[in-house]
Design an enzyme around this catalytic site. Sequence first.
Site, PDB file in Angstrom:
ATOM      1  N   CYS A 198      -1.415  -7.535   4.902  1.00  0.00           N
ATOM      2  CA  CYS A 198      -1.015  -6.156   5.178  1.00  0.00           C
ATOM      3  C   CYS A 198       0.204  -5.905   4.296  1.00  0.00           C
ATOM      4  CB  CYS A 198      -0.698  -5.958   6.654  1.00  0.00           C
ATOM      5  SG  CYS A 198      -0.611  -4.214   7.158  1.00  0.00           S
ATOM      6  N   ASP A 199       0.882  -4.783   4.483  1.00  0.00           N
ATOM      7  CA  ASP A 199       2.082  -4.446   3.720  1.00  0.00           C
ATOM      8  C   ASP A 199       1.867  -4.613   2.204  1.00  0.00           C
ATOM      9  OD1 ASP A 199       2.995  -4.170   6.266  1.00  0.00           O
ATOM     10  OD2 ASP A 199       4.866  -5.234   5.998  1.00  0.00           O
ATOM     11  N   HIS A 200       2.336  -5.722   1.627  1.00  0.00           N
ATOM     12  CA  HIS A 200       2.262  -5.880   0.172  1.00  0.00           C
ATOM     13  C   HIS A 200       1.025  -6.676  -0.225  1.00  0.00           C
ATOM     14  CE1 HIS A 200       6.424  -5.530   1.528  1.00  0.00           C
ATOM     15  NE2 HIS A 200       6.615  -4.800   0.456  1.00  0.00           N
ATOM     16  N   TRP A 201      -0.096  -6.342   0.392  1.00  0.00           N
ATOM     17  CA  TRP A 201      -1.319  -7.119   0.127  1.00  0.00           C
ATOM     18  C   TRP A 201      -2.054  -6.646  -1.111  1.00  0.00           C
ATOM     19  CZ3 TRP A 201      -6.595  -5.713   0.252  1.00  0.00           C
ATOM     20  CH2 TRP A 201      -6.832  -4.358   0.539  1.00  0.00           C
ATOM     21  N   PHE A 248       0.883  -1.179   0.000  1.00  0.00           N
ATOM     22  CA  PHE A 248       0.000   0.000   0.000  1.00  0.00           C
ATOM     23  C   PHE A 248       0.911   1.217   0.000  1.00  0.00           C
ATOM     24  CE2 PHE A 248       0.651  -0.890   4.504  1.00  0.00           C
ATOM     25  CZ  PHE A 248       0.871   0.353   5.041  1.00  0.00           C
TER      26      PHE A 248
END
Lengths: 717, 717
Positions: free
Chosen positions: A310-313, A216
Amino acid sequence: MKNGRFTLPAEAGMEKETLELAEKWGADAIRDSDGTVLSPEITELDFDILSTLCMIRADQDWNRSHKHHCQQKYLMSDPRTAEADTLVIDLMSGYSKDQFELDTVNDAKKYWDVIDRTTGEVVDPSKWSLSAADGTVTITGASPWHVYTVNFLVFQIWESTSMYNHITNNWTSPHQLGIDPYQPETRAHLLEYLDKWLDEHPNTDIVRFTSVAYQFPIVKNEALETRWQDWCSYRDCISAKALDDFEKKKGYRLRSEDLVDAGYYNATDRLPTKAYRDWVDFVNEFTTDFAREWVEKVHARGKKAVMFFCDHWIGTEPYGERFESMGFDGLVNPVINGTELRRMSDAPTSISKEVRFYPYFFPVNLVGEPLFVGEGGDPVRECKEYWAKARRAMLRKGVDRIGYGGYLNLAVKFPEFLDSVEVVANEFRQILDHADKGAAYAMPGKVVIVTAWGKLRSWMIGEDWPSGGFLEALSGLQVDVHFMSFDELKKDGLPEDTSVLINYGKARSSWSGGTYWTDPKVVETVRAFIAGGGGFFGVCEPTAIEHQGRLLQLEDVLGVWRSTPSNVRSNNVITGKRPSQHFITADVNGTVDLGELAGVTYAANPEVEVLSTKGDNITLAANRFGKGRSVYMAGFTLSIDNIRLVQRALYWAAGKDKEFTRWNTSNPATECAAFVEAGYCAVTNQSADAQKTTLYDGDGNGQEISLDPYEMKWVKI
Amino acid sequence: MKNGRFTLPAEAGMEKETLELAEKWGADAIRDSDGTVLSPEITELDFDILSTLCMIRADQDWNRSHKHHCQQKYLMSDPRTAEADTLVIDLMSGYSKDQFELDTVNDAKKYWDVIDRTTGEVVDPSKWSLSAADGTVTITGASPWHVYTVNFLVFQIWESTSMYNHITNNWTSPHQLGIDPYQPETRAHLLEYLDKWLDEHPNTDIVRFTSVAYQFPIVKNEALETRWQDWCSYRDCISAKALDDFEKKKGYRLRSEDLVDAGYYNATDRLPTKAYRDWVDFVNEFTTDFAREWVEKVHARGKKAVMFFCDHWIGTEPYGERFESMGFDGLVNPVINGTELRRMSDAPTSISKEVRFYPYFFPVNLVGEPLFVGEGGDPVRECKEYWAKARRAMLRKGVDRIGYGGYLNLAVKFPEFLDSVEVVANEFRQILDHADKGAAYAMPGKVVIVTAWGKLRSWMIGEDWPSGGFLEALSGLQVDVHFMSFDELKKDGLPEDTSVLINYGKARSSWSGGTYWTDPKVVETVRAFIAGGGGFFGVCEPTAIEHQGRLLQLEDVLGVWRSTPSNVRSNNVITGKRPSQHFITADVNGTVDLGELAGVTYAANPEVEVLSTKGDNITLAANRFGKGRSVYMAGFTLSIDNIRLVQRALYWAAGKDKEFTRWNTSNPATECAAFVEAGYCAVTNQSADAQKTTLYDGDGNGQEISLDPYEMKWVKI
């Protein structure tokens, strides 16, 4: 060992404590945290070993030698005003050169646009030139006193999580790069890398991918302050190649402006355009394609693969249609409150779900205050508070596993904290044991939230993080929440068993719906539903878009109207009813505080029941429309009192006010969840004070219960 | 007798007091109030006798027998939601039947429209029918769950001033009707009536017309509460005949919706449409045509005719081009504050101007509290307060005459009040004596306020009445204020000697300008002016309209940006400079309070000087743009401190900060007006407390002055 469902962060050199805590907390899996190499003493025991792997960051040598496979994004240069017919724009001014490098590889004239922001017109490419050497664009033939911006591509040369750790935790290691598997050569390389990694991790039972490819977006300025951030944005998944392929796939070419969006970058709060929806779909398709290959490799080794949500979702879309096709065995995520818990637990997939709770075993807490290290930290209090928020959501819909992260060496210095975690672990398992036999009692019928995004952004409405707002209230209430898009509502109508339709959010946002409320099909459907006996609950600026003389399009349903600069000459002459008591406000003690309010609202018909005002401004109102009912709430800020208001508003709107004392508690600081099939009802204290409450059973019979701070009691029923 | 310029309200039976007060106050004219018959003792003296005449209300017998010549207006029926394909709308529901009677004379299908407010479409006239008997419209073939309204014509059967007196003063006399001289038969009758009236008033020297034909609209509900009111609206000057004639004159037919405007009725705060501007022009032309005939008749008798600039002033437009063609000898108006004084004094006509001050000699004051009758009234205080507001405006630009209204028998019971009025009369005459030799010193250059209406609505921006707001501050400052329209600005640019351009008001309003700020010509002109060394002063929501990624179109000039739901993901990373002291805030003691604010504002560039904040919200900022300067002020509420802030902002924006101590005072509670040609400077105390101040002369040399509450001192210079 207790009955598991708990993942423990292991720490090298802490083998004894690891085993003791595994016993105390009932851990059945050990997390091989980043940077931790587990000792054979641990890995040879009967724990599942979970190892994390961030593919796009894993092979820094490759990434460094393939800088132009790094992820790209569009930036819009800061607006500059032409003072003459030539204007030179320093593209990177205002942006971090640590984070971004100008893309001088791909043809600027093909992928970039210079835009006259005074007229909105794209400047003819013949009228500007790029100086790659000094990172400027020179516009010739500019219109003096017009404002210009350049939509340009950059490579992100500092991966966002690496950057976050450097900035927040003062890391000094070399900046890591993130690579884009959309590039075929890199995609192939990553598969080879994964093979090698699997070879090197024979003890790993579960590979936890962080996450797939696209973070994100977080955009930093020169001082590394965050300029722009959106947890759901498809802004960090661009490459020149992907843009070209999009054209082949979708039959039209995206213009830079489709993604730059005048500098709003299709923020998730904006009504999504068709182009942006197509882009989301395109990225989702190719992201799930890589991930499927990775998961297959893991499965081929007899290991399991789980995904971090999360993070690179971005691109994976756990609420999307392609999610399960990737083949992941589990989904794992940190969870800070009830909203995030429901975001996990409601995801429409049957794979295992694990959440990691706060506080992390880190020196400082989420807001950088001392926690396990330094003066004044109170990890026990934080543990209880976070759990209380997550627990009420868990009681509505649970996940399969929980865990904690961080450094055991910090936690073990706080024996009382270790006890608190034990309480969490045990309460969690108790909930699952009961919930396995059947979900907790909820108000009959679906409570549907309609937004432009619908279920794709379930529990993702951007509200005050980390405390949460309206969704947080809903996350633990005994109602059956469903997300639906306006497009679905237009196509299929509301589900047969809908009890209440919620419209929540600021005017013109994707959440409130903006121009969807000028669509006859939308208002016809919603009015017909309510008139037929349905409930409506409008919060903040429901149905708001100025059209045909009104801001609140369902003024007739809501029973209130909102003033605008256009109708400032119209006076408020309708008072509405002012009942001295009402079901919705029966628990209000003192005044209703709904936080910051937008605009001033007046009664639209004499029959509306005005339940709360702030000056002349109606802040809470109940109205009848045909056989149905509607509640208007002018804003929302999270508090125990306001959670109760929402609960009562939903029951009233649904016409279920008579059923309010079925499986409910009298004291708003307490809540209950009746697992009727299991024969137990959980009664919880959501406050830091001891509470007394009456628990009403399924027939409305009450019994007095006393609860310690944050306590959960199981009552046999 | 002193030197006149004062009109006294005479009262029958109070001949002695009338003469005594005429002497005390220096009256040279006697006002023959409505309902007062002056005795020969008075009328035979050497006073000018002023008699009031409201032509449209004068002959009630005619009006009653010509009810369908009464003034008409469009009403929009309250929105109703169709539950099936037939919908019956009770047209007059929500409207006073005392005030309005449904027009069943003119063809409804020709003049009315039924509108589907869900789609905005006009319903085909074949799909609805009027039942004149019960005042309903029945729509057949309605779309279920759409909202419908009817734009319909009514006759106003209760003239607004008569209605006001009945409601406010509990009058019980028969309701008066107002007649429309647009009807040829009535127009002819009124001329005959005027002849007769003039025959019957041989002692009258001055006929004061109240005013011409059309009242500013006041719309009442069944309970006689005001639903809608707009002092500048052309809503009460409609007739079927005028609508037909409009088509002949302007070449196109107005639709009902052109005047109903979705229920906003072209409120003056709205950006005026071409159709509405054309309607204003058309009404102005025919109104001035009647009035000219009336004035000619008065002149033929050797009398003077003056016009009241309130009540039925619509269509006369004292700032318009046809005003002087009516031939009035004077303009007269009540004045409650500096804004209203300037509205009179700045009107571009050389005819005599007279203002009537508050308090009226009435039992209660403007807000209905006891004044000359009952406990707690303080007419002396009110007299001083009102005069202090008007006086500062009078010192900038004066009128020719003043007066009071009401009942002498009430005033004479308060000797101290009689003394206060004497002070007012004397101060007024002193001001005129000095101003006759040349206007007071003002900051060099024009201060131009740009609005959609321009000079036609000079000093008519709708703000908090009666206290006033931003315009009230300006009305008495030593700056040369000019109003200009955006259309003029586009066509002619700014006047050569403009020092500061002001943009004031709420986003999207006619005052702030809304879509005009998306017009390249507007922003080019304004930016070029400022960059060349001009000043800009943006107050409330200056240049605000969401366009191309920004709300404040002159973000570069203002140095600040305003958050919207679209850019909520953008963070505020620019702090701007935070100077510890600044010219603009040099007199601020404590915090700046600008009242209610819209939205949150952040720094747009690092160089902007942030002078005041409220939380994260910038409320006052100074910025440089090219050779020019700009000040942003997030709101305005009237106070002595804020008047000083405006004064300093204007001087700073104009680059005249070095000249601030030329003809100025050190204490913000005091002001001065230097009549250099006359050799006197007025120093005034605007407060109810005694004040000390330094008066700076034209060279910046100071002298200490002490002032009693509200005192004005003349200093020889």
